[in-house]
Design an enzyme around this catalytic site. Structure first.
Site, PDB file in Angstrom:
ATOM      1  N   GLY A 190       1.166  -0.916   0.096  1.00 17.60           N
ATOM      2  CA  GLY A 190       0.447   0.543  -0.601  1.00 17.60           C
ATOM      3  C   GLY A 190       0.741   1.088   0.150  1.00 17.60           C
ATOM      4  O   GLY A 190       2.301   1.201  -0.373  1.00 17.60           O
TER       5      GLY A 190
ATOM      6  N   LYS B 257       0.038  -6.039  -7.600  1.00 17.81           N
ATOM      7  CA  LYS B 257       0.939  -5.383  -6.366  1.00 17.81           C
ATOM      8  C   LYS B 257       2.001  -5.618  -5.912  1.00 17.81           C
ATOM      9  O   LYS B 257       3.225  -4.639  -6.130  1.00 17.81           O
ATOM     10  CB  LYS B 257      -0.272  -4.915  -5.337  1.00 17.81           C
ATOM     11  CG  LYS B 257      -1.269  -3.600  -6.202  1.00 17.81           C
ATOM     12  CD  LYS B 257      -1.942  -3.036  -4.798  1.00 17.81           C
ATOM     13  CE  LYS B 257      -3.512  -3.704  -4.242  1.00 17.81           C
ATOM     14  NZ  LYS B 257      -4.030  -3.941  -3.496  1.00 17.81           N
TER      15      LYS B 257
ATOM     16  N   ASP C  11      -3.227 -13.249   3.340  1.00 21.86           N
ATOM     17  CA  ASP C  11      -4.310 -12.747   4.064  1.00 21.86           C
ATOM     18  C   ASP C  11      -4.102 -12.332   5.845  1.00 21.86           C
ATOM     19  O   ASP C  11      -3.818 -13.095   6.547  1.00 21.86           O
ATOM     20  CB  ASP C  11      -5.730 -13.318   3.446  1.00 21.86           C
ATOM     21  CG  ASP C  11      -6.900 -12.214   3.895  1.00 21.86           C
ATOM     22  OD1 ASP C  11      -6.693 -11.256   4.078  1.00 21.86           O
ATOM     23  OD2 ASP C  11      -7.173 -12.178   2.628  1.00 21.86           O
TER      24      ASP C  11
ATOM     25  N   LEU D  80      -0.821   0.739  12.832  1.00 23.58           N
ATOM     26  CA  LEU D  80      -1.440   2.229  12.128  1.00 23.58           C
ATOM     27  C   LEU D  80      -3.275   2.166  12.472  1.00 23.58           C
ATOM     28  O   LEU D  80      -3.578   1.438  12.658  1.00 23.58           O
ATOM     29  CB  LEU D  80      -1.002   1.816  11.159  1.00 23.58           C
ATOM     30  CG  LEU D  80       0.021   1.983  10.173  1.00 23.58           C
ATOM     31  CD1 LEU D  80       0.166   2.184   8.369  1.00 23.58           C
ATOM     32  CD2 LEU D  80       1.531   3.354  11.149  1.00 23.58           C
TER      33      LEU D  80
ATOM     34  N   LYS E 115     -10.299   8.585  12.409  1.00 22.01           N
ATOM     35  CA  LYS E 115     -11.150   8.037  12.009  1.00 22.01           C
ATOM     36  C   LYS E 115     -11.650   7.114  13.373  1.00 22.01           C
ATOM     37  O   LYS E 115     -12.893   6.932  13.622  1.00 22.01           O
ATOM     38  CB  LYS E 115     -11.621   6.722  11.065  1.00 22.01           C
ATOM     39  CG  LYS E 115     -11.332   7.760   9.760  1.00 22.01           C
ATOM     40  CD  LYS E 115     -12.242   8.984   9.154  1.00 22.01           C
ATOM     41  CE  LYS E 115     -11.682   9.326   7.670  1.00 22.01           C
ATOM     42  NZ  LYS E 115     -10.850   9.652   7.477  1.00 22.01           N
TER      43      LYS E 115
ATOM     44  N   TYR F  78     -15.685   2.115   9.451  1.00 21.96           N
ATOM     45  CA  TYR F  78     -14.443   1.688   9.047  1.00 21.96           C
ATOM     46  C   TYR F  78     -13.430   2.187  10.765  1.00 21.96           C
ATOM     47  O   TYR F  78     -12.756   1.595  11.004  1.00 21.96           O
ATOM     48  CB  TYR F  78     -13.680   3.131   8.281  1.00 21.96           C
ATOM     49  CG  TYR F  78     -12.087   2.785   7.744  1.00 21.96           C
ATOM     50  CD1 TYR F  78     -11.460   2.093   8.359  1.00 21.96           C
ATOM     51  CD2 TYR F  78     -11.682   4.747   8.155  1.00 21.96           C
ATOM     52  CE1 TYR F  78      -9.900   2.030   8.089  1.00 21.96           C
ATOM     53  CE2 TYR F  78     -10.315   4.624   8.041  1.00 21.96           C
ATOM     54  CZ  TYR F  78      -9.537   2.957   7.607  1.00 21.96           C
ATOM     55  OH  TYR F  78      -8.199   4.066   8.416  1.00 21.96           O
TER      56      TYR F  78
ATOM     57  N   ASN G   1      -5.931  12.002   7.472  1.00 18.19           N
ATOM     58  CA  ASN G   1      -5.180  11.690   6.078  1.00 18.19           C
ATOM     59  C   ASN G   1      -4.261  12.336   5.167  1.00 18.19           C
ATOM     60  O   ASN G   1      -4.255  12.992   5.971  1.00 18.19           O
ATOM     61  CB  ASN G   1      -6.079  12.287   5.179  1.00 18.19           C
ATOM     62  CG  ASN G   1      -7.712  11.539   4.419  1.00 18.19           C
ATOM     63  OD1 ASN G   1      -7.804  10.442   3.862  1.00 18.19           O
ATOM     64  ND2 ASN G   1      -8.546  11.526   4.089  1.00 18.19           N
TER      65      ASN G   1
ATOM     66  N   VAL H  19      -8.901  14.499  -0.327  1.00 15.06           N
ATOM     67  CA  VAL H  19      -9.643  16.779  -1.250  1.00 15.06           C
ATOM     68  C   VAL H  19      -8.354  17.354  -2.364  1.00 15.06           C
ATOM     69  O   VAL H  19      -9.195  17.743  -3.396  1.00 15.06           O
ATOM     70  CB  VAL H  19      -9.737  17.521   0.006  1.00 15.06           C
ATOM     71  CG1 VAL H  19      -8.494  17.664   0.721  1.00 15.06           C
ATOM     72  CG2 VAL H  19     -10.038  18.519  -0.605  1.00 15.06           C
TER      73      VAL H  19
ATOM     74  N   GLU I 217     -18.757  11.843   7.968  1.00 16.97           N
ATOM     75  CA  GLU I 217     -17.848  13.178   7.524  1.00 16.97           C
ATOM     76  C   GLU I 217     -17.351  14.078   9.130  1.00 16.97           C
ATOM     77  O   GLU I 217     -19.130  14.709   9.793  1.00 16.97           O
ATOM     78  CB  GLU I 217     -17.573  14.121   6.693  1.00 16.97           C
ATOM     79  CG  GLU I 217     -16.312  14.042   6.127  1.00 16.97           C
ATOM     80  CD  GLU I 217     -16.781  15.398   4.463  1.00 16.97           C
ATOM     81  OE1 GLU I 217     -15.931  15.404   3.899  1.00 16.97           O
ATOM     82  OE2 GLU I 217     -17.883  15.372   4.916  1.00 16.97           O
TER      83      GLU I 217
END
Ligand SMILES: NC(=O)c1ccc[n+]([C@@H]2O[C@H](COP(=O)([O-])OP(=O)(O)OC[C@H]3O[C@@H](n4cnc5c(N)ncnc54)[C@H](OP(=O)(O)O)[C@@H]3O)[C@@H](O)[C@H]2O)c1
Length: 329
Positions: A14, A42, A63, A126, A130, A138, A170, A178, A258
């Protein structure tokens, strides 16, 4: 500290995993870095990009829902960074059981496999803003994950092993955030940028700062800490001005799931939060593993203190935002 060590990163393909791997290869001499994730394509792309490090890198298909596979991958590993997650808010809402399986069961599997491994010494998981007072699934699953990693210290006994958490918001410019959203509108030639709420603020963090905080946690954690970077905030309206000075803005209303401001430390957390030069640490509210400690150099925050992007002391001006945006890849 990372020299001659074997590090496993779940979700290593990622954004975080790629950046962390590059950073460690550039600044340290690790014995091995194991990338653990599901998608072979990936991994193929990453392996090709880092071909000159093929003697150091290992690519494990696996996984986090599969504990036996995790146990196999942990053979000889010193440090684990747990980055694998489902992290798109709408995907987690629509597929709640899948989010639980990856973000909660996956965290449990990582913890169990580490506890059964004789070699692992540090685990850093991590987290995200949120997970603080979550308002979506999430965030809810990541809150449970944070709690699992912190409580895992109870099972360590006398071993030289600890679990800690690194929380950030973020990442600037990341997919779905954004900046690419505004950029797409600007590229289409439009001059009107939609703002969900004119009061909205966000923290500015780049991947390098996130990676450096994880390395700090690997170096300093004694078990149970949540590490949070001190970073500047910006107003979304200033970001719009920085990206298109002649823009007009239209307020379109806050979206489900949000928040107006990103929250990192709540008032309730203030009771166990310490401020350091460049970061905060929230110490566990419950500590069953009888290792009371506070890392040196910190000062307890006042009761009722809250750290959110709206009440931050450090702010980015429009000019600073212009420079920061230019610096993004
Ligand atoms: N990006 C942000 O702005 C941000 C902000 C705060 C916190 N975080 C946290 O930081 C962590 C890493 O985020 P990121 O931005 O690097 O995410 P990302 O780019 O979406 O990468 C997620 C990684 O996890 C792997 N993965 C997903 N499900 C998996 C599973 N069941 N088993 C094994 N691997 C799995 C993915 O590879 P495969 O699909 O091939 O398995 C990929 O390597 C996450 O825990 C996230 O919650 C991110």
């Amino acid at each position: 500290m990372l020299n001659n060590k074997t590090i496993l990163i779940t979700g290593g393909t990622g954004s975080f995993g790629n950046y962390f791997t590059d950073y460690v290869l550039k600044n340290y001499k690790p014995k091995k870095i194991i990338i653990y994730s599901r998608d072979e394509y990936k991994q193929f792309i990453m392996a090709n990009r880092l071909k000159k490090y093929e003697k150091i890198l290992r690519f494990f298909i696996g996984d986090v829902r599969d504990k036996a596979r995790l146990a196999r991958a942990l053979n000889g590993v010193d440090y684990v960074i747990h980055a694998a997650a489902m992290k798109q808010v709408p995907a987690c809402e629509y597929n709640p059981i899948e989010a639980v399986k990856t973000n909660i069961n996956g965290a449990m599997n990582v913890i169990d496999a580490v506890l059964d491994s004789p070699t692992v010494k540090r685990v850093v998981a991590l987290s995200t803003d949120k997970s603080v007072n979550p308002i979506n699934l999430y965030g809810g699953t990541k809150l449970v994950s944070d709690k699992l990693f912190i409580a895992a210290n109870s099972y360590v006994g006398d071993r030289e092993l600890n679990f800690s958490v690194v929380r950030y918001g973020n990442v600037a410019g990341s997919r779905g955030s954004v900046i690419p959203f505004f950029q797409e509108i600007i590229n289409s030639g439009k001059k009107e940028l939609p703002i969900t709420d004119f009061r909205m603020t966000r923290f500015w963090i780049n991947l390098e700062q996130g990676v450096q905080l994880v390395i700090k946690a690997l170096q300093e954690a004694k078990g149970g800490e949540t590490f949070i970077s001190k970073i500047p905030s910006f107003k979304i309206t200033d970001l719009a001005k920085a990206m298109l000075p002649e823009c007009s803005m239209i307020e379109v209303g806050i979206r489900e799931g949000e928040k107006l401001h990103e929250v990192m430390v709540t008032k309730e957390d203030s009771l166990t939060t310490y401020e350091y030069e460049k970061h905060y640490i929230i110490y566990p509210h419950f500590n069953w593993w009888n290792k009371e400690y506070i890392i040196e150099g910190g000062k307890k925050v006042d009761s009722g203190f809250e750290y959110n992007s709206g009440n931050n002391k450090e702010w980015l001006s429009v000019d600073q935002l212009v420079k920061n945006i230019r610096g993004l890849k």
